[in-house]
Design a protein around this motif. Sequence first.
Motif, PDB file in Angstrom:
ATOM      1  N   GLY A  45     -16.329 -10.489 -11.565  1.00  0.00           N
ATOM      2  CA  GLY A  45     -17.455 -11.074 -10.826  1.00  0.00           C
ATOM      3  C   GLY A  45     -17.318 -12.586 -10.861  1.00  0.00           C
ATOM      4  O   GLY A  45     -16.286 -13.135 -10.488  1.00  0.00           O
ATOM      5  N   GLY A  46     -18.344 -13.251 -11.382  1.00  0.00           N
ATOM      6  CA  GLY A  46     -18.312 -14.715 -11.454  1.00  0.00           C
ATOM      7  C   GLY A  46     -17.613 -15.233 -12.699  1.00  0.00           C
ATOM      8  O   GLY A  46     -17.499 -16.447 -12.890  1.00  0.00           O
ATOM      9  N   GLY A  47     -17.180 -14.332 -13.580  1.00  0.00           N
ATOM     10  CA  GLY A  47     -16.471 -14.752 -14.799  1.00  0.00           C
ATOM     11  C   GLY A  47     -17.371 -15.460 -15.809  1.00  0.00           C
ATOM     12  O   GLY A  47     -16.892 -16.184 -16.675  1.00  0.00           O
TER      13      GLY A  47
ATOM     14  N   GLY B  89     -30.726  -9.761 -17.965  1.00  0.00           N
ATOM     15  CA  GLY B  89     -32.158  -9.990 -18.096  1.00  0.00           C
ATOM     16  C   GLY B  89     -32.456 -11.260 -18.852  1.00  0.00           C
ATOM     17  O   GLY B  89     -31.614 -11.783 -19.578  1.00  0.00           O
ATOM     18  N   CYS B  90     -33.648 -11.785 -18.624  1.00  0.00           N
ATOM     19  CA  CYS B  90     -34.135 -12.951 -19.371  1.00  0.00           C
ATOM     20  C   CYS B  90     -35.581 -13.219 -18.932  1.00  0.00           C
ATOM     21  O   CYS B  90     -36.031 -12.653 -17.932  1.00  0.00           O
ATOM     22  CB  CYS B  90     -33.282 -14.192 -19.121  1.00  0.00           C
ATOM     23  SG  CYS B  90     -32.970 -14.560 -17.407  1.00  0.00           S
ATOM     24  N   PHE B  91     -36.262 -14.070 -19.675  1.00  0.00           N
ATOM     25  CA  PHE B  91     -37.643 -14.467 -19.354  1.00  0.00           C
ATOM     26  C   PHE B  91     -38.515 -13.271 -18.949  1.00  0.00           C
ATOM     27  O   PHE B  91     -39.299 -13.331 -18.005  1.00  0.00           O
ATOM     28  CB  PHE B  91     -37.664 -15.512 -18.231  1.00  0.00           C
ATOM     29  CG  PHE B  91     -36.900 -16.776 -18.562  1.00  0.00           C
ATOM     30  CD1 PHE B  91     -37.284 -17.576 -19.636  1.00  0.00           C
ATOM     31  CD2 PHE B  91     -35.792 -17.169 -17.820  1.00  0.00           C
ATOM     32  CE1 PHE B  91     -36.583 -18.741 -19.955  1.00  0.00           C
ATOM     33  CE2 PHE B  91     -35.088 -18.326 -18.121  1.00  0.00           C
ATOM     34  CZ  PHE B  91     -35.492 -19.108 -19.192  1.00  0.00           C
TER      35      PHE B  91
ATOM     36  N   TYR C  46     -35.670 -25.114 -18.473  1.00  0.00           N
ATOM     37  CA  TYR C  46     -35.613 -24.605 -19.849  1.00  0.00           C
ATOM     38  C   TYR C  46     -34.149 -24.417 -20.268  1.00  0.00           C
ATOM     39  O   TYR C  46     -33.743 -24.804 -21.356  1.00  0.00           O
ATOM     40  CB  TYR C  46     -36.375 -23.281 -19.953  1.00  0.00           C
ATOM     41  CG  TYR C  46     -36.339 -22.690 -21.355  1.00  0.00           C
ATOM     42  CD1 TYR C  46     -37.339 -22.996 -22.279  1.00  0.00           C
ATOM     43  CD2 TYR C  46     -35.284 -21.865 -21.747  1.00  0.00           C
ATOM     44  CE1 TYR C  46     -37.288 -22.482 -23.569  1.00  0.00           C
ATOM     45  CE2 TYR C  46     -35.222 -21.351 -23.031  1.00  0.00           C
ATOM     46  CZ  TYR C  46     -36.230 -21.653 -23.938  1.00  0.00           C
ATOM     47  OH  TYR C  46     -36.164 -21.160 -25.214  1.00  0.00           O
ATOM     48  N   ARG C  47     -33.358 -23.819 -19.377  1.00  0.00           N
ATOM     49  CA  ARG C  47     -31.944 -23.588 -19.705  1.00  0.00           C
ATOM     50  C   ARG C  47     -31.208 -24.909 -19.930  1.00  0.00           C
ATOM     51  O   ARG C  47     -30.427 -25.044 -20.868  1.00  0.00           O
ATOM     52  CB  ARG C  47     -31.259 -22.801 -18.586  1.00  0.00           C
ATOM     53  CG  ARG C  47     -31.632 -21.336 -18.581  1.00  0.00           C
ATOM     54  CD  ARG C  47     -30.903 -20.632 -17.453  1.00  0.00           C
ATOM     55  NE  ARG C  47     -31.305 -19.264 -17.295  1.00  0.00           N
ATOM     56  CZ  ARG C  47     -30.770 -18.219 -17.947  1.00  0.00           C
ATOM     57  NH1 ARG C  47     -29.805 -18.417 -18.808  1.00  0.00           N
ATOM     58  NH2 ARG C  47     -31.202 -17.000 -17.729  1.00  0.00           N
ATOM     59  N   GLU C  48     -31.467 -25.879 -19.033  1.00  0.00           N
ATOM     60  CA  GLU C  48     -30.797 -27.177 -19.203  1.00  0.00           C
ATOM     61  C   GLU C  48     -31.153 -27.805 -20.537  1.00  0.00           C
ATOM     62  O   GLU C  48     -30.313 -28.415 -21.191  1.00  0.00           O
ATOM     63  CB  GLU C  48     -31.198 -28.120 -18.073  1.00  0.00           C
ATOM     64  CG  GLU C  48     -30.211 -28.078 -16.923  1.00  0.00           C
ATOM     65  CD  GLU C  48     -30.784 -28.650 -15.650  1.00  0.00           C
ATOM     66  OE1 GLU C  48     -31.520 -29.656 -15.722  1.00  0.00           O
ATOM     67  OE2 GLU C  48     -30.507 -28.064 -14.583  1.00  0.00           O
TER      68      GLU C  48
HETATM   69  C1  LIG Z   1     -24.969 -20.383 -19.418  1.00  0.00           C
HETATM   70  C2  LIG Z   1     -25.082 -18.878 -19.383  1.00  0.00           C
HETATM   71  C3  LIG Z   1     -26.313 -18.284 -19.546  1.00  0.00           C
HETATM   72  C4  LIG Z   1     -26.437 -16.886 -19.498  1.00  0.00           C
HETATM   73  N1  LIG Z   1     -27.679 -16.333 -19.628  1.00  0.00           N
HETATM   74  C5  LIG Z   1     -27.811 -15.001 -19.522  1.00  0.00           C
HETATM   75  C6  LIG Z   1     -29.109 -14.398 -19.607  1.00  0.00           C
HETATM   76  O1  LIG Z   1     -30.128 -15.076 -19.758  1.00  0.00           O
HETATM   77  N2  LIG Z   1     -29.195 -13.042 -19.513  1.00  0.00           N
HETATM   78  C7  LIG Z   1     -28.087 -12.259 -19.326  1.00  0.00           C
HETATM   79  O2  LIG Z   1     -28.235 -11.035 -19.238  1.00  0.00           O
HETATM   80  N3  LIG Z   1     -26.858 -12.805 -19.245  1.00  0.00           N
HETATM   81  C8  LIG Z   1     -26.689 -14.136 -19.338  1.00  0.00           C
HETATM   82  N4  LIG Z   1     -25.441 -14.699 -19.255  1.00  0.00           N
HETATM   83  C9  LIG Z   1     -24.257 -13.832 -19.143  1.00  0.00           C
HETATM   84  C10 LIG Z   1     -23.790 -13.606 -17.689  1.00  0.00           C
HETATM   85  O3  LIG Z   1     -24.234 -14.613 -16.857  1.00  0.00           O
HETATM   86  C11 LIG Z   1     -24.298 -12.285 -17.157  1.00  0.00           C
HETATM   87  O4  LIG Z   1     -23.810 -11.252 -17.950  1.00  0.00           O
HETATM   88  C12 LIG Z   1     -23.857 -12.066 -15.685  1.00  0.00           C
HETATM   89  O5  LIG Z   1     -24.625 -11.028 -15.152  1.00  0.00           O
HETATM   90  C13 LIG Z   1     -22.378 -11.751 -15.528  1.00  0.00           C
HETATM   91  O6  LIG Z   1     -22.084 -11.747 -14.141  1.00  0.00           O
HETATM   92  P1  LIG Z   1     -20.658 -12.138 -13.576  1.00  0.00           P
HETATM   93  O7  LIG Z   1     -20.661 -11.905 -12.109  1.00  0.00           O
HETATM   94  O8  LIG Z   1     -20.249 -13.485 -14.000  1.00  0.00           O
HETATM   95  O9  LIG Z   1     -19.753 -11.041 -14.267  1.00  0.00           O
HETATM   96  P2  LIG Z   1     -18.323 -11.226 -14.960  1.00  0.00           P
HETATM   97  O10 LIG Z   1     -18.447 -12.137 -16.122  1.00  0.00           O
HETATM   98  O11 LIG Z   1     -17.293 -11.568 -13.953  1.00  0.00           O
HETATM   99  O12 LIG Z   1     -18.070  -9.738 -15.455  1.00  0.00           O
HETATM  100  C14 LIG Z   1     -18.881  -9.172 -16.440  1.00  0.00           C
HETATM  101  C15 LIG Z   1     -18.659  -7.656 -16.397  1.00  0.00           C
HETATM  102  O13 LIG Z   1     -19.191  -7.168 -15.167  1.00  0.00           O
HETATM  103  C16 LIG Z   1     -18.208  -6.390 -14.482  1.00  0.00           C
HETATM  104  N5  LIG Z   1     -18.388  -6.616 -13.035  1.00  0.00           N
HETATM  105  C17 LIG Z   1     -18.562  -7.784 -12.382  1.00  0.00           C
HETATM  106  N6  LIG Z   1     -18.699  -7.572 -11.053  1.00  0.00           N
HETATM  107  C18 LIG Z   1     -18.587  -6.234 -10.857  1.00  0.00           C
HETATM  108  C19 LIG Z   1     -18.619  -5.385  -9.704  1.00  0.00           C
HETATM  109  N7  LIG Z   1     -18.781  -5.854  -8.465  1.00  0.00           N
HETATM  110  N8  LIG Z   1     -18.461  -4.046  -9.898  1.00  0.00           N
HETATM  111  C20 LIG Z   1     -18.282  -3.532 -11.142  1.00  0.00           C
HETATM  112  N9  LIG Z   1     -18.236  -4.289 -12.256  1.00  0.00           N
HETATM  113  C21 LIG Z   1     -18.390  -5.619 -12.117  1.00  0.00           C
HETATM  114  C22 LIG Z   1     -16.876  -6.937 -14.967  1.00  0.00           C
HETATM  115  O14 LIG Z   1     -15.862  -5.932 -14.856  1.00  0.00           O
HETATM  116  C23 LIG Z   1     -17.173  -7.286 -16.414  1.00  0.00           C
HETATM  117  O15 LIG Z   1     -16.969  -6.168 -17.240  1.00  0.00           O
HETATM  118  C24 LIG Z   1     -25.290 -16.083 -19.299  1.00  0.00           C
HETATM  119  C25 LIG Z   1     -24.032 -16.692 -19.121  1.00  0.00           C
HETATM  120  C26 LIG Z   1     -23.932 -18.087 -19.158  1.00  0.00           C
HETATM  121  C27 LIG Z   1     -22.589 -18.719 -18.936  1.00  0.00           C
END
Ligand SMILES: Cc1cc2nc3c(=O)[nH]c(=O)nc-3n(C[C@H](O)[C@H](O)[C@H](O)COP(=O)(O)OP(=O)(O)OC[C@H]3O[C@@H](n4cnc5c(N)ncnc54)[C@H](O)[C@@H]3O)c2cc1C
Length: 309
Positions: free
Chosen positions: A51-53, A124-126, A198-200
């Motif tokens: 996804g977005g990594g 999830g959050c907040f 809040y996050r910042e």
């Molecule tokens: C600053 C910061 C704050 C964050 N705060 C929160 C928060 O408050 N709450 C929270 O829950 N998370 C939080 N996260 C974690 C992250 O943002 C979440 O888990 C987010 O949903 C991951 O999405 P992504 O697209 O980046 O997935 P990726 O990091 O790219 O992948 C995560 C997982 O999802 C799978 N995936 C991605 N896209 C697909 C798709 N299309 N189909 C099937 N599988 C897929 C991947 O295979 C991998 O296993 C935070 C991260 C950061 C950097």
Amino acid sequence: MQFEENVPLAAYSNLKIGGPARYFKVIRNKKELIESLYLAEEMDLRVFVLGGGTNILWSDRGYDGLVLKPEMDFIVRNGNELTVGAAVPMKDIVGFSVKAGLAGLDWAGGLPGTLGGAIFGNAGCFGGEMKDSVAEVESVDLKSAESKRRNNQECGFGYRDSVFKSGGISEIIVQATLRLEEGNADDLTRRVADEEKYREEHQPLDKPNIGSFFKNVRVEGLPRVQVDPYRHTLKTDPFPVIPAAYLINEAGLKGAACGGAVVSSKHPNFLVNNGGATTADFIALIEQVKKEVKSRTGIELEEEVRVIK
Ligand SMILES: Cc1cc2nc3c(=O)[nH]c(=O)nc-3n(C[C@H](O)[C@H](O)[C@H](O)COP(=O)(O)OP(=O)(O)OC[C@H]3O[C@@H](n4cnc5c(N)ncnc54)[C@H](O)[C@@H]3O)c2cc1C
């Protein structure tokens, strides 16, 4: 149809580390997806969906298979429902919905990543979670290339969990329909801005990071003697938990480092890349944090983030 080869994955992690993907393919539509899955089958490749990594810790050796990067990025509104491509950043979906005066995703201000990643991990959050708004998810099985549609119940959402995650990355989410409610655009916009602020203020967003490294510790099932010292710190997440950040702080680990991997002083549950870190540095730091928290508090932390091998 061809796959790119030896693509550096560091560019595809918010942590900015990781070796190369043996094969890599950007997927813009279902046709490209199906063709890629057939070719991967022919070449006997294992497949990882990116996804977005923002929640990925790649191995230093990279990924010896095919990394698929969906780029289906559309938002279609139908009344109070939005049908959205899996690659759309949550920031854009939240922005679109609050501007349209649709409530339901306004808990997700500043949540990084894409729709696919958020559904996969029931982000999830907040006080909110993805499961509260998902009406239907369309996915494709990575082995059989068959499409599936699931309603909310069938997605098996749990705490940072779903059928897609517990199934061990065997499907790619291609799109989902989110069911929202009418709300006030100004109020919703204000709430989202407050969350971003809040996050910042509380998260080390200036350093490469992938969010919280450890799960908050569920109170249920813990002996009273372990919970009592932390009663004043309990949070609801969405059930009572001891924040992992608090325990890491208690163990005196703010600023602890292994190579370029550092426990953030701003938010101790964030381990950040202070420059030049490797995944091995992060693995060593994770072990150090777990060991010292256990010896100091008796509580065992569990990783929220795992290395993709
Ligand atoms: C600053 C910061 C704050 C964050 N705060 C929160 C928060 O408050 N709450 C929270 O829950 N998370 C939080 N996260 C974690 C992250 O943002 C979440 O888990 C987010 O949903 C991951 O999405 P992504 O697209 O980046 O997935 P990726 O990091 O790219 O992948 C995560 C997982 O999802 C799978 N995936 C991605 N896209 C697909 C798709 N299309 N189909 C099937 N599988 C897929 C991947 O295979 C991998 O296993 C935070 C991260 C950061 C950097």
